[in-house]
Enzyme design. Sequence first.
Site, short mmCIF file in Angstrom:
data_model
loop_
_atom_site.label_atom_id
_atom_site.label_comp_id
_atom_site.label_asym_id
_atom_site.label_seq_id
_atom_site.Cartn_x
_atom_site.Cartn_y
_atom_site.Cartn_z
N PHE A 181 53.88 38.90 19.26
CA PHE A 181 53.62 39.04 20.70
C PHE A 181 53.30 37.69 21.37
N ILE A 182 52.17 37.09 21.00
CA ILE A 182 51.78 35.85 21.69
C ILE A 182 52.71 34.71 21.27
N ILE A 230 53.82 32.61 5.21
CA ILE A 230 52.87 31.48 5.12
C ILE A 230 52.06 31.51 3.82
N THR A 279 40.30 34.21 17.21
CA THR A 279 40.08 35.34 18.12
C THR A 279 38.61 35.43 18.52
N ASP A 280 38.37 36.09 19.65
CA ASP A 280 36.97 36.32 20.08
C ASP A 280 36.23 37.24 19.11
N GLU A 281 36.99 38.01 18.31
CA GLU A 281 36.34 39.00 17.43
C GLU A 281 35.48 38.35 16.36
N TYR A 300 39.42 42.87 9.77
CA TYR A 300 40.29 41.92 10.48
C TYR A 300 39.49 40.71 10.94
N ALA A 329 36.64 39.63 9.94
CA ALA A 329 36.11 38.85 8.81
C ALA A 329 37.18 37.91 8.26
N LYS A 358 39.67 36.64 9.95
CA LYS A 358 39.90 35.56 10.93
C LYS A 358 38.74 34.55 10.89
N LYS A 384 49.01 48.58 20.05
CA LYS A 384 47.82 48.08 20.74
C LYS A 384 47.61 48.86 22.04
N LEU A 385 46.38 48.89 22.54
CA LEU A 385 46.01 49.83 23.61
C LEU A 385 46.97 49.85 24.81
N PRO A 387 45.31 58.52 23.05
CA PRO A 387 44.04 58.58 22.31
C PRO A 387 43.05 57.54 22.81
N ARG A 437 36.70 54.53 16.43
CA ARG A 437 37.04 53.58 15.35
C ARG A 437 35.76 53.24 14.58
P1 NAD Z 1 51.38 40.08 16.29
O1 NAD Z 1 50.85 41.07 15.33
O2 NAD Z 1 52.12 40.55 17.50
O3 NAD Z 1 52.35 39.05 15.54
C1 NAD Z 1 52.02 38.47 14.31
C2 NAD Z 1 53.24 37.72 13.82
O4 NAD Z 1 52.92 37.10 12.57
C3 NAD Z 1 54.45 38.63 13.56
O5 NAD Z 1 55.62 38.05 14.08
C4 NAD Z 1 54.52 38.71 12.03
O6 NAD Z 1 55.82 38.94 11.54
C5 NAD Z 1 53.99 37.34 11.65
N1 NAD Z 1 53.43 37.31 10.30
C6 NAD Z 1 52.55 38.18 9.74
N2 NAD Z 1 52.29 37.84 8.47
C7 NAD Z 1 52.99 36.70 8.23
C8 NAD Z 1 53.11 35.86 7.10
N3 NAD Z 1 52.46 36.11 5.97
N4 NAD Z 1 53.91 34.77 7.20
C9 NAD Z 1 54.59 34.50 8.35
N5 NAD Z 1 54.53 35.28 9.42
C10 NAD Z 1 53.72 36.37 9.38
O7 NAD Z 1 50.14 39.16 16.70
P2 NAD Z 1 49.66 38.62 18.13
O8 NAD Z 1 48.97 39.70 18.84
O9 NAD Z 1 50.79 37.89 18.76
O10 NAD Z 1 48.56 37.58 17.64
C11 NAD Z 1 48.92 36.24 17.30
C12 NAD Z 1 47.67 35.50 16.89
O11 NAD Z 1 46.72 35.53 17.95
C13 NAD Z 1 46.98 36.11 15.68
O12 NAD Z 1 46.51 35.08 14.87
C14 NAD Z 1 45.81 36.90 16.28
O13 NAD Z 1 44.74 36.98 15.38
C15 NAD Z 1 45.48 36.06 17.50
N6 NAD Z 1 44.90 36.77 18.65
C16 NAD Z 1 45.57 37.82 19.21
C17 NAD Z 1 45.04 38.41 20.35
C18 NAD Z 1 45.73 39.57 21.03
O14 NAD Z 1 45.15 40.14 21.96
N7 NAD Z 1 46.94 39.93 20.67
C19 NAD Z 1 43.85 37.93 20.91
C20 NAD Z 1 43.21 36.86 20.29
C21 NAD Z 1 43.75 36.28 19.17
O1 DAU Z 2 39.89 40.58 21.04
C1 DAU Z 2 41.04 39.99 20.51
C2 DAU Z 2 41.72 40.97 19.62
O2 DAU Z 2 42.30 41.96 20.46
C3 DAU Z 2 42.77 40.37 18.72
O3 DAU Z 2 42.17 39.42 17.87
C4 DAU Z 2 43.46 41.46 17.91
O4 DAU Z 2 44.50 40.92 17.12
C5 DAU Z 2 44.04 42.48 18.87
O5 DAU Z 2 44.59 43.55 18.15
C6 DAU Z 2 42.96 43.00 19.80
O6 DAU Z 2 42.00 43.83 19.08
P1 DAU Z 2 41.40 45.16 19.73
O7 DAU Z 2 40.90 46.03 18.66
O8 DAU Z 2 40.48 44.83 20.86
O9 DAU Z 2 42.77 45.74 20.39
P2 DAU Z 2 43.38 47.21 20.45
O10 DAU Z 2 44.51 47.17 21.41
O11 DAU Z 2 43.60 47.78 19.10
O12 DAU Z 2 42.20 48.04 21.11
C7 DAU Z 2 41.67 47.70 22.39
C8 DAU Z 2 40.53 48.65 22.68
O13 DAU Z 2 41.07 49.97 22.91
C9 DAU Z 2 39.56 48.81 21.55
O14 DAU Z 2 38.24 49.02 22.08
C10 DAU Z 2 40.01 50.08 20.82
C11 DAU Z 2 40.56 50.91 21.96
N1 DAU Z 2 41.68 51.80 21.61
C12 DAU Z 2 42.77 51.26 20.97
C13 DAU Z 2 43.86 52.03 20.63
C14 DAU Z 2 45.05 51.43 19.92
C15 DAU Z 2 41.66 53.14 21.96
O15 DAU Z 2 40.68 53.62 22.56
N2 DAU Z 2 42.74 53.91 21.64
C16 DAU Z 2 43.85 53.42 20.98
O16 DAU Z 2 44.80 54.18 20.71
#
Ligand code: NAD
Ligand code: DAU
Length: 341
Positions: free
Chosen positions: A11-12, A60, A124-126, A149, A151, A153, A188-189, A204, A272
Amino acid sequence: MKVLVTGGAGFIGSNFVRHLLLTRSDVEVINFDKLTYAGNPESLSDVAANPRYSFVRGDITDLRAVTDVFQKGLDAVINFAAETHVDRSIEDASPFLMTNIFGTHCLLNAARTFRLKHFIHISTDEVYGSAPAGASFTEETHLDPRSPYAASKASADHFVSACANTFGISAVILRCTNNYGPFQFPEKLIPLTIANAREDKELPIYGDGMQERDWLFVEDYCRAIALTLERAKPGAIYNVSAGLPQANLKIVRTILAYLGKPDSLIKYVKDRPGHDRRYALDSSKIRRELGWKPQVLFEEGIRRTIDWYIQNTAWLGHARSGEYLKYYERHYVRRAETFRG
Ligand code: NAD
Ligand code: DAU
């Protein structure tokens, strides 16, 4: 400048690869991605023919594959590659330990061997855990990860800092809040809510739905990462956030209202386990030092996101069904075979 983006089919990562190619004519991007269920090369079909872009399918955690790609002569690595879904980490943490910790270690190892100039680690902020009401965490806040997750990161962050200290690797860590926007996998949500609501399926909501997340439009985060590549000093850690934590229920209701769907689609389900109640970051450091600030208001970003999913049902279908791997076969594997003759 030759930049390796790991996880660039996610995604990102895919949004960032596009952003970099469009905004920096001096940059060549190698996208190194394993193509797990979350990685979709179709997300970059619009830039696939760009001569400054190339794709390598690789893991990786595979030190030999990592070494091979470093041999191309890299100026910078931006490590997005990760297992990212908290719910999956609760089911089975093993792939999270492998990719997020061991994979980061392999990249750091190569960075050390090849004397890499810039290593940007996408955290991540987590890693800070749940923020009490009214509080926001700074870069000085101690890490308190509360899901497998998070932990994994946090552990990777410690490895990055430790290797910078021990081996002099020039590294920067970015910790961002939840991103939203085009090309996010529909587990994701926000994309899940859009996709399900359009099909009149149940939505959900975990627990009472009053957990808060601070949503940042993905383009704003891409701008922050690009600025980090240009301006950040080695050793820096930056928080990145919009500064507007909002309850999950409010987000879901906003999407339903835009789609003209009823609130009755919402289904309260079991919470969760260990669910973090609230994420909130103080991002004044990156605003002050790198001159970054978010440009897309949530109202605009969520409209653009919903419209994108409405217009890209094929992408969504392929992501869900696994058909994206056929795209990879057609566009990379067979082309390479033809080329080899
Ligand atoms: P994503 O799950 O959409 O994409 C992850 C990518 O990594 C995929 O393309 C997958 O194929 C690749 N990948 C997974 N395992 C791999 C491996 N072993 N070797 C090579 N490639 C591999 O993730 P995202 O939401 O785009 O997040 C990207 C980064 O940003 C992550 O490190 C995540 O922890 C961080 N992050 C995400 C969010 C968010 O809201 N999405 C917020 C804060 C931080
Ligand atoms: O905060 C950054 C993180 O955000 C990233 O590091 C993670 O990779 C990314 O997955 C995301 O984590 P969250 O757990 O916050 O995202 P998610 O979309 O899974 O959930 C967002 C919120 O919505 C969370 O409080 C759980 C809730 N949720 C999620 C799903 C999928 C629901 O209530 N119902 C759902 O079906």
